[in-house]
Design a protein around this motif. Structure first.
Motif, PDB file in Angstrom:
ATOM      1  N   GLY A  78       0.818  -1.212   0.000  1.00 45.65           N
ATOM      2  CA  GLY A  78       0.000   0.000   0.000  1.00 45.65           C
ATOM      3  C   GLY A  78       0.845   1.252   0.000  1.00 45.65           C
ATOM      4  N   TYR A  79       1.868   1.277   0.838  1.00 38.70           N
ATOM      5  CA  TYR A  79       2.713   2.478   0.903  1.00 38.70           C
ATOM      6  C   TYR A  79       3.479   2.701  -0.394  1.00 38.70           C
ATOM      7  N   LEU A  80       4.029   1.638  -0.939  1.00 39.89           N
ATOM      8  CA  LEU A  80       4.800   1.775  -2.174  1.00 39.89           C
ATOM      9  C   LEU A  80       3.900   2.170  -3.343  1.00 39.89           C
ATOM     10  N   GLY A  81       2.685   1.615  -3.387  1.00 36.88           N
ATOM     11  CA  GLY A  81       1.745   2.015  -4.430  1.00 36.88           C
ATOM     12  C   GLY A  81       1.385   3.482  -4.309  1.00 36.88           C
ATOM     13  N   ILE A 105       2.827   7.437   9.646  1.00 35.69           N
ATOM     14  CA  ILE A 105       1.808   6.482  10.100  1.00 35.69           C
ATOM     15  C   ILE A 105       2.267   5.046   9.824  1.00 35.69           C
ATOM     16  N   VAL A 106       2.760   4.813   8.619  1.00 35.11           N
ATOM     17  CA  VAL A 106       3.216   3.472   8.245  1.00 35.11           C
ATOM     18  C   VAL A 106       4.427   3.071   9.083  1.00 35.11           C
ATOM     19  N   LEU A 107       5.324   4.018   9.342  1.00 30.15           N
ATOM     20  CA  LEU A 107       6.507   3.726  10.156  1.00 30.15           C
ATOM     21  C   LEU A 107       6.095   3.367  11.582  1.00 30.15           C
ATOM     22  N   VAL A 133      10.142  -6.045   6.574  1.00 26.81           N
ATOM     23  CA  VAL A 133      10.194  -4.843   7.410  1.00 26.81           C
ATOM     24  C   VAL A 133      11.374  -3.964   7.019  1.00 26.81           C
ATOM     25  N   GLY A 134      12.519  -4.593   6.776  1.00 23.09           N
ATOM     26  CA  GLY A 134      13.713  -3.832   6.408  1.00 23.09           C
ATOM     27  C   GLY A 134      13.532  -3.068   5.115  1.00 23.09           C
ATOM     28  N   TYR A 135      12.902  -3.703   4.129  1.00 23.03           N
ATOM     29  CA  TYR A 135      12.684  -3.034   2.849  1.00 23.03           C
ATOM     30  C   TYR A 135      11.729  -1.858   3.011  1.00 23.03           C
ATOM     31  N   LEU A 136      10.669  -2.053   3.780  1.00 21.45           N
ATOM     32  CA  LEU A 136       9.704  -0.983   3.993  1.00 21.45           C
ATOM     33  C   LEU A 136      10.345   0.201   4.713  1.00 21.45           C
ATOM     34  N   VAL A 137      11.069  -0.076   5.790  1.00 23.61           N
ATOM     35  CA  VAL A 137      11.738   0.998   6.535  1.00 23.61           C
ATOM     36  C   VAL A 137      12.781   1.682   5.655  1.00 23.61           C
ATOM     37  N   GLY A 138      13.477   0.890   4.838  1.00 22.31           N
ATOM     38  CA  GLY A 138      14.476   1.468   3.939  1.00 22.31           C
ATOM     39  C   GLY A 138      13.855   2.430   2.938  1.00 22.31           C
ATOM     40  N   MET A 139      12.701   2.060   2.376  1.00 26.20           N
ATOM     41  CA  MET A 139      12.028   2.921   1.408  1.00 26.20           C
ATOM     42  C   MET A 139      11.506   4.194   2.069  1.00 26.20           C
ATOM     43  N   ILE A 140      10.973   4.074   3.286  1.00 27.13           N
ATOM     44  CA  ILE A 140      10.496   5.262   3.997  1.00 27.13           C
ATOM     45  C   ILE A 140      11.671   6.186   4.329  1.00 27.13           C
ATOM     46  N   THR A 141      12.795   5.588   4.750  1.00 27.63           N
ATOM     47  CA  THR A 141      13.990   6.380   5.040  1.00 27.63           C
ATOM     48  C   THR A 141      14.456   7.128   3.792  1.00 27.63           C
ATOM     49  N   TYR A 142      14.461   6.430   2.661  1.00 24.11           N
ATOM     50  CA  TYR A 142      14.829   7.084   1.400  1.00 24.11           C
ATOM     51  C   TYR A 142      13.887   8.241   1.087  1.00 24.11           C
ATOM     52  N   ASP A 143      12.590   8.040   1.336  1.00 18.10           N
ATOM     53  CA  ASP A 143      11.611   9.075   1.020  1.00 18.10           C
ATOM     54  C   ASP A 143      11.860  10.356   1.810  1.00 18.10           C
ATOM     55  N   PHE A 144      12.429  10.236   3.004  1.00 18.09           N
ATOM     56  CA  PHE A 144      12.785  11.435   3.764  1.00 18.09           C
ATOM     57  C   PHE A 144      14.121  12.014   3.283  1.00 18.09           C
ATOM     58  N   ILE A 145      15.051  11.135   2.951  1.00 16.22           N
ATOM     59  CA  ILE A 145      16.361  11.603   2.498  1.00 16.22           C
ATOM     60  C   ILE A 145      16.266  12.303   1.148  1.00 16.22           C
ATOM     61  N   LYS A 165       9.078   1.525  -7.034  1.00 19.86           N
ATOM     62  CA  LYS A 165       7.985   1.474  -6.071  1.00 19.86           C
ATOM     63  C   LYS A 165       6.763   0.735  -6.618  1.00 19.86           C
ATOM     64  N   MET A 166       6.406   0.984  -7.859  1.00 19.95           N
ATOM     65  CA  MET A 166       5.217   0.334  -8.411  1.00 19.95           C
ATOM     66  C   MET A 166       5.431  -1.164  -8.611  1.00 19.95           C
ATOM     67  N   ILE A 167       6.596  -1.541  -9.097  1.00 19.61           N
ATOM     68  CA  ILE A 167       6.875  -2.972  -9.281  1.00 19.61           C
ATOM     69  C   ILE A 167       7.008  -3.660  -7.925  1.00 19.61           C
ATOM     70  N   SER A 168       7.555  -2.959  -6.936  1.00 23.15           N
ATOM     71  CA  SER A 168       7.644  -3.524  -5.586  1.00 23.15           C
ATOM     72  C   SER A 168       6.257  -3.714  -4.986  1.00 23.15           C
ATOM     73  N   ALA A 169       5.360  -2.761  -5.247  1.00 26.15           N
ATOM     74  CA  ALA A 169       3.975  -2.908  -4.768  1.00 26.15           C
ATOM     75  C   ALA A 169       3.332  -4.131  -5.400  1.00 26.15           C
ATOM     76  N   PHE A 170       3.570  -4.312  -6.695  1.00 24.77           N
ATOM     77  CA  PHE A 170       3.022  -5.479  -7.404  1.00 24.77           C
ATOM     78  C   PHE A 170       3.620  -6.780  -6.859  1.00 24.77           C
ATOM     79  N   SER A 171       4.935  -6.818  -6.700  1.00 28.54           N
ATOM     80  CA  SER A 171       5.575  -8.061  -6.237  1.00 28.54           C
ATOM     81  C   SER A 171       5.201  -8.369  -4.787  1.00 28.54           C
ATOM     82  N   GLY A 172       4.878  -7.314  -3.998  1.00 28.14           N
ATOM     83  CA  GLY A 172       4.420  -7.552  -2.633  1.00 28.14           C
ATOM     84  C   GLY A 172       3.091  -8.276  -2.621  1.00 28.14           C
ATOM     85  N   ILE A 173       2.166  -7.829  -3.473  1.00 26.30           N
ATOM     86  CA  ILE A 173       0.873  -8.505  -3.591  1.00 26.30           C
ATOM     87  C   ILE A 173       1.065  -9.929  -4.115  1.00 26.30           C
TER      88      ILE A 173
END
Length: 220
Positions: A78-81, A105-107, A133-145, A165-173
Motif C-alpha cells: 500500500g505504501y509503495l503504491g 503512520i506506516v513507520l 520490514v527492512g525493505y519498507l523501513v528502507g524505502m520510507i527512510t529514502y523518502d525522507f532523504i 515502487k510500483m513494481i515492488s507494490a506489485f511483487s508484494g501482492i
C-alpha cells in the motif's frame, strides 16, 4: 472447516477478488508500453484494487484478528503504491504534508508490528519478516532523504523511483498470493516473487537509462 462469520467470509472473498484483479491489472501495466494509454489505465485500475486489498486486509487483521503478518505485507504494498503514484504526479521531491504524514503512520504501524512479534514470539520465517520490514523501513527512510537531493538532480531520478515502487507494490501482492496458496513451499513462495520483481525493476531502469543516454547522444 473454519467457522468464519458471514461478514468475515465476505471480507475474505473481496480480499481475494481484489488481489487477483490487482495482479492482472498490474501485470498489464508492466507488459504494456510505458506512458501509453493501456499502461496508464491499467496502472490506475491496479491502484484502485490495491486500495481494496489494503482495506479488506486491515479489516481482516483488526476486526477479525486474522494473520497479523498480512498487516506488514499490506503496509508495504500500500505504501509503495501510494508513494509511487505520488512520485509520478509531482515528478519532484517537493515536500507535501500528506506524504510525510502517511510515511510516519506506516513507520509507526511497523514499529507496532515488531513489538507485537516480540511479545508473541516469531511464528513466521525470520528471513521473511526481517526482509519485508527492512525493505519498507528502507524505502520510507529514502523518502525522507530524497528531500535533501537538489531539485535539478532529482529531476533525473523520479522515473526510476516510480518504477521501483510500483513494481515492488506489485511483487508484494504477488508474494502474499503465492505465500498463501503455496504454503508448502515456504519461505520460497514468499520471497521469490520479490526477487523476480527486483530483477524486473532493474531491467526497466537499465532500459530507461539506455534510452535517455541514446536520446541525448542523438540530440548532440
Amino acid at each position: 472447516m473454519n467457522d468464519y462469520s458471514f461478514l468475515h467470509q465476505t471480507n475474505i472473498i473481496l480480499h481475494i477478488v481484489a488481489g487477483s484483479l490487482a495482479l492482472i491489472a498490474g501485470l498489464i501495466a508492466i507488459v504494456t508500453t510505458k506512458g501509453g494509454k493501456s499502461h496508464r489505465k491499467s496502472g490506475i485500475v491496479f491502484l484502485i484494487f490495491l486500495m481494496m486489498v489494503i482495506i479488506t486486509g486491515l479489516v481482516g487483521v483488526f476486526v477479525f484478528g486474522r494473520n497479523i503478518f498480512l498487516l506488514i505485507i499490506t503496509m508495504l504494498s500500500g505504501y509503495l503504491g501510494f508513494s509511487g503514484y505520488r512520485v509520478l504526479k509531482s515528478r519532484s521531491n517537493k515536500i507535501y504534508m500528506a506524504d510525510v504524514v502517511i510515511a510516519l503512520i506506516v513507520l509507526t504501524a511497523t514499529g507496532y508490528f515488531l513489538y507485537y512479534l516480540k511479545s508473541i514470539g516469531f511464528i513466521w520465517s525470520p528471513i521473511i519478516v526481517y526482509s519485508t520490514v527492512g525493505y519498507l523501513v528502507g524505502m520510507i527512510t529514502y523518502d525522507f532523504i530524497r528531500y535533501l537531493i537538489p531539485a535539478g538532480r532529482y529531476r533525473n531520478l523520479w522515473l526510476y523511483e516510480h518504477i521501483v515502487k510500483m513494481i515492488s507494490a506489485f511483487s508484494g501482492i504477488l508474494s502474499a498470493f503465492t505465500g498463501t496458496v503455496l504454503p508448502q513451499y515456504h519461505p520460497y513462495s514468499q520471497f521469490l516473487p520479490s526477487v523476480l520483481g527486483t530483477v524486473v525493476a532493474v531491467g526497466f531502469m537499465v532500459y530507461v537509462y539506455n534510452r535517455k543516454t541514446k536520446n541525448r547522444f542523438i540530440r548532440k
